[in-house]
Design a protein around this motif. Sequence first.
Motif, PDB file in Angstrom:
ATOM      1  N   ARG A  65      -3.347   3.885  10.833  1.00  0.00           N
ATOM      2  CA  ARG A  65      -2.489   2.962  11.591  1.00  0.00           C
ATOM      3  C   ARG A  65      -1.526   2.170  10.707  1.00  0.00           C
ATOM      4  O   ARG A  65      -0.485   1.717  11.183  1.00  0.00           O
ATOM      5  N   ASP A  66      -1.873   1.990   9.447  1.00  0.00           N
ATOM      6  CA  ASP A  66      -1.054   1.186   8.539  1.00  0.00           C
ATOM      7  C   ASP A  66       0.191   1.973   8.126  1.00  0.00           C
ATOM      8  O   ASP A  66       0.096   3.032   7.506  1.00  0.00           O
ATOM      9  N   ILE A  67       1.366   1.457   8.461  1.00  0.00           N
ATOM     10  CA  ILE A  67       2.604   2.191   8.178  1.00  0.00           C
ATOM     11  C   ILE A  67       2.911   2.242   6.682  1.00  0.00           C
ATOM     12  O   ILE A  67       3.718   3.054   6.231  1.00  0.00           O
ATOM     13  N   ASP A  68       2.271   1.369   5.894  1.00  0.00           N
ATOM     14  CA  ASP A  68       2.501   1.369   4.446  1.00  0.00           C
ATOM     15  C   ASP A  68       1.772   2.506   3.743  1.00  0.00           C
ATOM     16  O   ASP A  68       2.230   3.010   2.716  1.00  0.00           O
ATOM     17  N   ILE A  69       0.615   2.888   4.275  1.00  0.00           N
ATOM     18  CA  ILE A  69      -0.205   3.903   3.603  1.00  0.00           C
ATOM     19  C   ILE A  69       0.269   5.296   3.990  1.00  0.00           C
ATOM     20  O   ILE A  69       0.365   5.630   5.165  1.00  0.00           O
ATOM     21  N   GLY A 126       0.797  -1.239   0.000  1.00  0.00           N
ATOM     22  CA  GLY A 126       0.000   0.000   0.000  1.00  0.00           C
ATOM     23  C   GLY A 126       0.819   1.273   0.000  1.00  0.00           C
ATOM     24  O   GLY A 126       0.278   2.375   0.135  1.00  0.00           O
ATOM     25  N   ALA A 127       2.147   1.145  -0.167  1.00  0.00           N
ATOM     26  CA  ALA A 127       3.023   2.317  -0.075  1.00  0.00           C
ATOM     27  C   ALA A 127       2.811   3.318  -1.205  1.00  0.00           C
ATOM     28  O   ALA A 127       3.210   4.485  -1.093  1.00  0.00           O
ATOM     29  N   HIS A 128       2.181   2.887  -2.296  1.00  0.00           N
ATOM     30  CA  HIS A 128       1.990   3.771  -3.445  1.00  0.00           C
ATOM     31  C   HIS A 128       0.532   4.187  -3.628  1.00  0.00           C
ATOM     32  O   HIS A 128       0.154   4.657  -4.700  1.00  0.00           O
ATOM     33  N   GLN A 129      -0.281   3.987  -2.600  1.00  0.00           N
ATOM     34  CA  GLN A 129      -1.686   4.365  -2.708  1.00  0.00           C
ATOM     35  C   GLN A 129      -1.817   5.877  -2.817  1.00  0.00           C
ATOM     36  O   GLN A 129      -1.272   6.633  -2.016  1.00  0.00           O
ATOM     37  N   LYS A 130      -2.552   6.328  -3.822  1.00  0.00           N
ATOM     38  CA  LYS A 130      -2.688   7.755  -4.104  1.00  0.00           C
ATOM     39  C   LYS A 130      -4.035   8.329  -3.679  1.00  0.00           C
ATOM     40  O   LYS A 130      -4.124   9.503  -3.310  1.00  0.00           O
ATOM     41  N   ALA A 131      -5.086   7.521  -3.761  1.00  0.00           N
ATOM     42  CA  ALA A 131      -6.427   8.038  -3.513  1.00  0.00           C
ATOM     43  C   ALA A 131      -7.324   6.990  -2.869  1.00  0.00           C
ATOM     44  O   ALA A 131      -7.178   5.785  -3.112  1.00  0.00           O
TER      45      ALA A 131
END
Length: 385
Positions: free
Chosen positions: A128-132, A101-106
């Motif tokens: 809470r998600d460190i990836d987002i 999810g590190a590249h989630q834009k919207a």
Amino acid sequence: MKKCNLTFKYLLLSILFIFLLTGCWSSRSIEDLNIVVGSAVDKSKDGKIKSTLQYVIPEAIGNANSKSPQQKPYINVAASGISLEPIGWETTLKREGPISGAHQKATVIGQNLVREVPLREITDLFFRDIDIRGSTIIFISKGEAAQTLETKEAGVIPAIRLVQIAEQELTTRTLRHISLMKIWGKSNSQTSFLLQLIDVKKGEPEFNGAAVIQGKTNKMIGTLNKEEVEGINWITGEGKSGAVKAFQKKSDKPTYYQISSMKSKIKPHVTGKNISFEVKIESEGRIAEYWNPHFKPAFKNKTLKHIEKAAEKEVLYLVENTTEKIQKKYQVDVAGFGNELRIKYPDVWKKVKNNWDEEFSKVPISYDINITIKDYGMIGSNKNK
């Protein structure tokens, strides 16, 4: 001997660096990852929450020699449950590979859900998600949010396009985009605010108004149309470009003022227990379109003043109409009046902050608008320029 030892150490370090440059032992091929660029959250038909994740397909992006030229560069995977965490695990049963999810834009949230469930609860997992990332932009959908992540146009990734439209800020009819981290602050302070509303027309998403999020409940309570969004942008001074009508009578031919700059100053006034606001709005721009050049040349001072006054009258209509809507119908401050009161009169703010939206609905607000035309385009007199 010392020189030889030093040379040996440098040689050993060089060999170690070569091994390190060959790659990371824990790396994964990009084709093995489910890279999330967007998501949609809806209320499902059975009353649960439906989550749709949009993954990019790397091999389909920019591959002109692809054997499947019609292959979409994305795939949407959906599942439902009582909250987002169990839904996320459910989606792993439908597609191989871990989720990134590190590249989630919207993220687009359906209005049917956010009218019933506080936005803070819906987005809790995202915080809470460190990836987002906190820069993820949040939108509200008039219909099903999942539909905004679909397109008929080849080679387009819908989630990325939504962000690109939001970031271009070419008109005052759209809101300045709000990120996940900004929503966190507004939700925790119980501040009312607006989120960009998206509608799907003929299978394609379109920015169409704003969702009103009430501070106390953190739920959506209504909408503003595109004209009222214009009014908000004039009040806050956050518009960067766009145009406004500069003719009033039906007999007048079309004339439009194009915005080059815009600024607004909200001034609170306190007299005893009475609170009021004065808003000073200034803008400079140019004549974008004028259908009467042969009869009343635009470069004449008299004509310029007439167009400026007509544009000021239109802006006054926009801000007063919007103020009426947020004060009387929804009774929420979504334009930052309370923040200005907090800055200038902190002691007064402490007394009213717990019921500010209700107090705001009764506060008098006046507007002073000044528009200056600096340019009338390529048509005109050099002498008058």
